[in-house]
Design a protein around this motif. Structure first.
Motif, PDB file in Angstrom:
ATOM      1  N   ASP A   1       0.841  -1.179   0.088  1.00 50.14           N
ATOM      2  CA  ASP A   1      -0.098   0.025  -0.167  1.00 50.14           C
ATOM      3  C   ASP A   1       0.709   1.209  -0.026  1.00 50.14           C
ATOM      4  N   GLY A   2       2.221   1.159   0.208  1.00 52.82           N
ATOM      5  CA  GLY A   2       2.940   2.307   0.171  1.00 52.82           C
ATOM      6  C   GLY A   2       3.165   2.943   1.387  1.00 52.82           C
ATOM      7  N   LYS A   3       2.591   2.250   2.643  1.00 54.89           N
ATOM      8  CA  LYS A   3       2.786   2.927   4.165  1.00 54.89           C
ATOM      9  C   LYS A   3       4.192   2.497   4.594  1.00 54.89           C
ATOM     10  N   LEU A   4       4.643   1.769   4.019  1.00 58.38           N
ATOM     11  CA  LEU A   4       6.142   1.576   4.607  1.00 58.38           C
ATOM     12  C   LEU A   4       7.072   1.501   3.214  1.00 58.38           C
ATOM     13  N   ASP A   5       8.213   2.238   3.851  1.00 56.95           N
ATOM     14  CA  ASP A   5       9.574   2.293   2.722  1.00 56.95           C
ATOM     15  C   ASP A   5      10.259   1.145   2.993  1.00 56.95           C
ATOM     16  N   ALA A   6      10.224   0.394   3.979  1.00 58.05           N
ATOM     17  CA  ALA A   6      11.192  -0.871   4.087  1.00 58.05           C
ATOM     18  C   ALA A   6      10.597  -1.701   5.117  1.00 58.05           C
ATOM     19  N   ALA A   7      10.888  -2.941   5.334  1.00 55.27           N
ATOM     20  CA  ALA A   7      10.406  -3.929   6.127  1.00 55.27           C
ATOM     21  C   ALA A   7      11.371  -4.944   6.486  1.00 55.27           C
ATOM     22  N   VAL A   8      11.229  -5.559   7.674  1.00 54.22           N
ATOM     23  CA  VAL A   8      12.071  -6.618   8.254  1.00 54.22           C
ATOM     24  C   VAL A   8      11.424  -7.988   8.327  1.00 54.22           C
ATOM     25  N   MET A   9      12.043  -8.976   7.799  1.00 55.74           N
ATOM     26  CA  MET A   9      11.519 -10.357   7.708  1.00 55.74           C
ATOM     27  C   MET A   9      12.563 -11.321   8.374  1.00 55.74           C
ATOM     28  N   PHE A  10      11.827 -12.291   9.102  1.00 60.83           N
ATOM     29  CA  PHE A  10      12.754 -13.319   9.878  1.00 60.83           C
ATOM     30  C   PHE A  10      12.138 -14.674   9.870  1.00 60.83           C
ATOM     31  N   SER A  11      12.799 -15.473   8.906  1.00 59.40           N
ATOM     32  CA  SER A  11      11.979 -16.873   8.635  1.00 59.40           C
ATOM     33  C   SER A  11      13.140 -17.939   7.940  1.00 59.40           C
ATOM     34  N   GLY A  12      12.821 -19.118   8.138  1.00 57.30           N
ATOM     35  CA  GLY A  12      13.651 -20.295   7.340  1.00 57.30           C
ATOM     36  C   GLY A  12      13.416 -19.932   6.185  1.00 57.30           C
ATOM     37  N   VAL A  13      14.130 -20.650   5.083  1.00 56.05           N
ATOM     38  CA  VAL A  13      13.943 -20.400   3.725  1.00 56.05           C
ATOM     39  C   VAL A  13      13.027 -21.599   3.176  1.00 56.05           C
ATOM     40  N   PRO A  14      11.839 -21.217   2.334  1.00 59.11           N
ATOM     41  CA  PRO A  14      11.448 -19.815   2.127  1.00 59.11           C
ATOM     42  C   PRO A  14      10.495 -19.344   3.308  1.00 59.11           C
TER      43      PRO A  14
ATOM     44  N   PHE B   1      23.114 -14.315  17.570  1.00 55.97           N
ATOM     45  CA  PHE B   1      22.704 -13.485  16.240  1.00 55.97           C
ATOM     46  C   PHE B   1      23.959 -13.604  15.170  1.00 55.97           C
ATOM     47  N   LEU B   2      23.938 -14.584  14.421  1.00 58.09           N
ATOM     48  CA  LEU B   2      25.056 -14.938  13.523  1.00 58.09           C
ATOM     49  C   LEU B   2      25.143 -14.071  12.331  1.00 58.09           C
ATOM     50  N   LYS B   3      26.286 -14.410  11.674  1.00 66.04           N
ATOM     51  CA  LYS B   3      26.853 -13.782  10.539  1.00 66.04           C
ATOM     52  C   LYS B   3      26.387 -14.978   9.424  1.00 66.04           C
ATOM     53  N   VAL B   4      25.427 -14.637   8.667  1.00 66.18           N
ATOM     54  CA  VAL B   4      24.981 -15.569   7.790  1.00 66.18           C
ATOM     55  C   VAL B   4      24.831 -15.066   6.267  1.00 66.18           C
ATOM     56  N   ASP B   5      24.715 -15.778   5.296  1.00 64.65           N
ATOM     57  CA  ASP B   5      24.332 -15.148   4.006  1.00 64.65           C
ATOM     58  C   ASP B   5      23.053 -15.780   3.598  1.00 64.65           C
ATOM     59  N   LEU B   6      22.095 -15.122   2.959  1.00 64.65           N
ATOM     60  CA  LEU B   6      20.942 -15.656   2.534  1.00 64.65           C
ATOM     61  C   LEU B   6      21.282 -16.256   1.223  1.00 64.65           C
ATOM     62  N   PRO B   7      21.152 -17.508   1.131  1.00 60.38           N
ATOM     63  CA  PRO B   7      21.495 -18.086  -0.478  1.00 60.38           C
ATOM     64  C   PRO B   7      20.945 -17.367  -1.660  1.00 60.38           C
ATOM     65  N   ALA B   8      21.719 -17.339  -2.508  1.00 58.80           N
ATOM     66  CA  ALA B   8      20.793 -16.866  -3.895  1.00 58.80           C
ATOM     67  C   ALA B   8      19.940 -17.455  -4.377  1.00 58.80           C
ATOM     68  N   GLY B   9      18.606 -16.954  -4.884  1.00 58.42           N
ATOM     69  CA  GLY B   9      17.667 -17.858  -5.602  1.00 58.42           C
ATOM     70  C   GLY B   9      16.643 -18.314  -4.929  1.00 58.42           C
ATOM     71  N   VAL B  10      16.583 -17.986  -3.784  1.00 55.48           N
ATOM     72  CA  VAL B  10      15.457 -18.352  -2.651  1.00 55.48           C
ATOM     73  C   VAL B  10      14.162 -17.601  -3.109  1.00 55.48           C
ATOM     74  N   TYR B  11      14.091 -16.373  -3.377  1.00 59.10           N
ATOM     75  CA  TYR B  11      12.989 -15.501  -3.796  1.00 59.10           C
ATOM     76  C   TYR B  11      13.096 -14.988  -5.257  1.00 59.10           C
ATOM     77  N   ARG B  12      12.024 -14.671  -5.858  1.00 59.47           N
ATOM     78  CA  ARG B  12      11.929 -14.104  -7.009  1.00 59.47           C
ATOM     79  C   ARG B  12      12.696 -12.739  -7.232  1.00 59.47           C
ATOM     80  N   GLY B  13      13.574 -12.474  -7.882  1.00 57.73           N
ATOM     81  CA  GLY B  13      14.400 -11.356  -8.290  1.00 57.73           C
ATOM     82  C   GLY B  13      15.631 -11.330  -7.190  1.00 57.73           C
ATOM     83  N   GLN B  14      15.978 -12.280  -6.553  1.00 55.85           N
ATOM     84  CA  GLN B  14      16.944 -12.287  -5.328  1.00 55.85           C
ATOM     85  C   GLN B  14      18.102 -13.139  -6.054  1.00 55.85           C
ATOM     86  N   ASP B  15      18.746 -12.897  -7.011  1.00 55.75           N
ATOM     87  CA  ASP B  15      19.680 -13.540  -7.823  1.00 55.75           C
ATOM     88  C   ASP B  15      21.049 -13.744  -7.227  1.00 55.75           C
ATOM     89  N   GLU B  16      21.326 -12.922  -5.914  1.00 60.36           N
ATOM     90  CA  GLU B  16      22.669 -13.163  -5.345  1.00 60.36           C
ATOM     91  C   GLU B  16      22.555 -13.108  -3.972  1.00 60.36           C
TER      92      GLU B  16
END
Length: 319
Positions: free
Chosen positions: A183-196, A229-244
């Motif tokens: 709706d354009g009411k947020l500029d950014a968001a935070v998500m927290f989950s396993g993949v996907p 709170f661990l240093k991790v990398d979200l693997p590439a390709g889990v979500y549409r457009g998240q290619d890296e």
């Protein structure tokens, strides 16, 4: 494929919650999870489906919650016998710190090892944000107050030199953040989950989304403040457009249970789940973590291990 699996899990969750076909003699137990916008709700639903299918003595029902504090509270009050928590949330509840000061969840015990949650700052691609510093002065979703997700979000902002007062923080659930981004009411968001994660699958299917890299400096600062709170990398390709891959933060998710649950019940559930790994994975690929060899099951847990699961691990030669 991910969307299909999540849709299947939603249908499973509904049938698990409302089906009346279980044997009358079965003991009904509740597993409290996070919200339907994350991953733990669907993990709990997969567990319930398999246990309810293969056990004549135990029946599992799934209870979505607003986050880790509510999950711990349900176990404290006997409204749930199992739950999914991060180690830091489990320690806080068990030791009576934070929201549980003076009201420790002393009956909280660790049971099965879980999986890892990834913490993601996201924004519509149209915003052009490339760093956490770009969020200063912006409308940012920060997850429900008191949750591990919210704590990591605030720690991340602070590590970037931004206080909560420097953003228009909105403490919303994952699904609420998705709606507000749309709706354009947020500029950014935070998500927290396993993949996907369900909410992330939802928003990335609706619009072009950028995942903001934290970078080593911010990762290290947050990890130094909280070892869980661990240093991790979200693997590439889990979500549409998240290619890296995206530099992020994460934490373990572990299964906890009430000390009052009998050793026989723990053994029954463990036997069912550990002997049907392919069935669990067919419901949700992430469920591949549920094996007796998962190191998160055998490592020293953040809180005391349930004596029933301790006995099970010894009996099966895992510890």
């Amino acid at each position: 494929m991910f969307l299909k699996k999540i849709s299947t899990a939603i249908a499973v969750a509904a049938s698990v919650a409302f089906s009346g076909g279980a044997a009358q003699s079965a003991e009904t137990l509740i597993i409290a999870t996070g919200s339907t916008g994350g991953t733990s709700y669907f993990v709990g639903s997969a567990i319930a489906q398999v246990v309810n299918k293969h056990s004549d003595t135990v029946r599992i029902e799934v209870l979505p919650t607003g986050g880790t504090t509510e999950t711990s509270g349900f176990i404290l009050r006997g409204k749930a016998q199992f739950g999914l928590l991060t180690p830091s949330a489990a320690i806080e509840a068990y030791s009576g710190k934070g929201p549980f000061e003076g009201n420790a969840v002393e009956n909280l015990r660790a049971v099965w090892g879980g999986y890892y949650n990834y913490h993601s700052f996201i924004a519509p691609s149209s915003k052009g944000y490339t760093s956490i510093a770009d969020l200063k002065g912006k409308r940012v979703g920060l997850c429900p107050t008191g949750t591990t997700c919210s704590k990591i979000a605030i720690a991340t902002l602070e590590a970037a030199g931004i206080s909560v007062d420097d953003v228009e923080g909105q403490f919303l659930s994952f699904n609420e953040q998705v709606a507000s981004l749309s709706d354009g009411k947020l500029d950014a968001a935070v998500m927290f989950s396993g993949v996907p994660g369900a909410a992330l699958l939802n928003i990335t299917s609706q619009m072009d989304i950028d995942f903001i890299n934290l970078g080593d400096d911010i990762q290290s600062k947050v990890n130094a403040q909280n070892e869980y709170f661990l240093k991790v990398d979200l693997p590439a390709g889990v979500y549409r457009g998240q290619d890296e891959a995206v530099s992020s933060l994460g934490t373990e998710v572990l299964f906890v249970g009430a000390a009052e649950v009998s050793a026989d019940v723990i053994k029954e559930i463990s036997d069912v789940l550990y002997t049907h790994p392919e069935e669990l994975k067919s419901i949700m690929p992430l469920m591949g973590f549920f094996t007796p060899d998962n190191p998160l099951s055998t490592q020293t847990p953040a809180i005391p291990r349930h004596e029933g699961f301790e006995a099970y691990l010894k009996d099966t030669g895992k510890i």
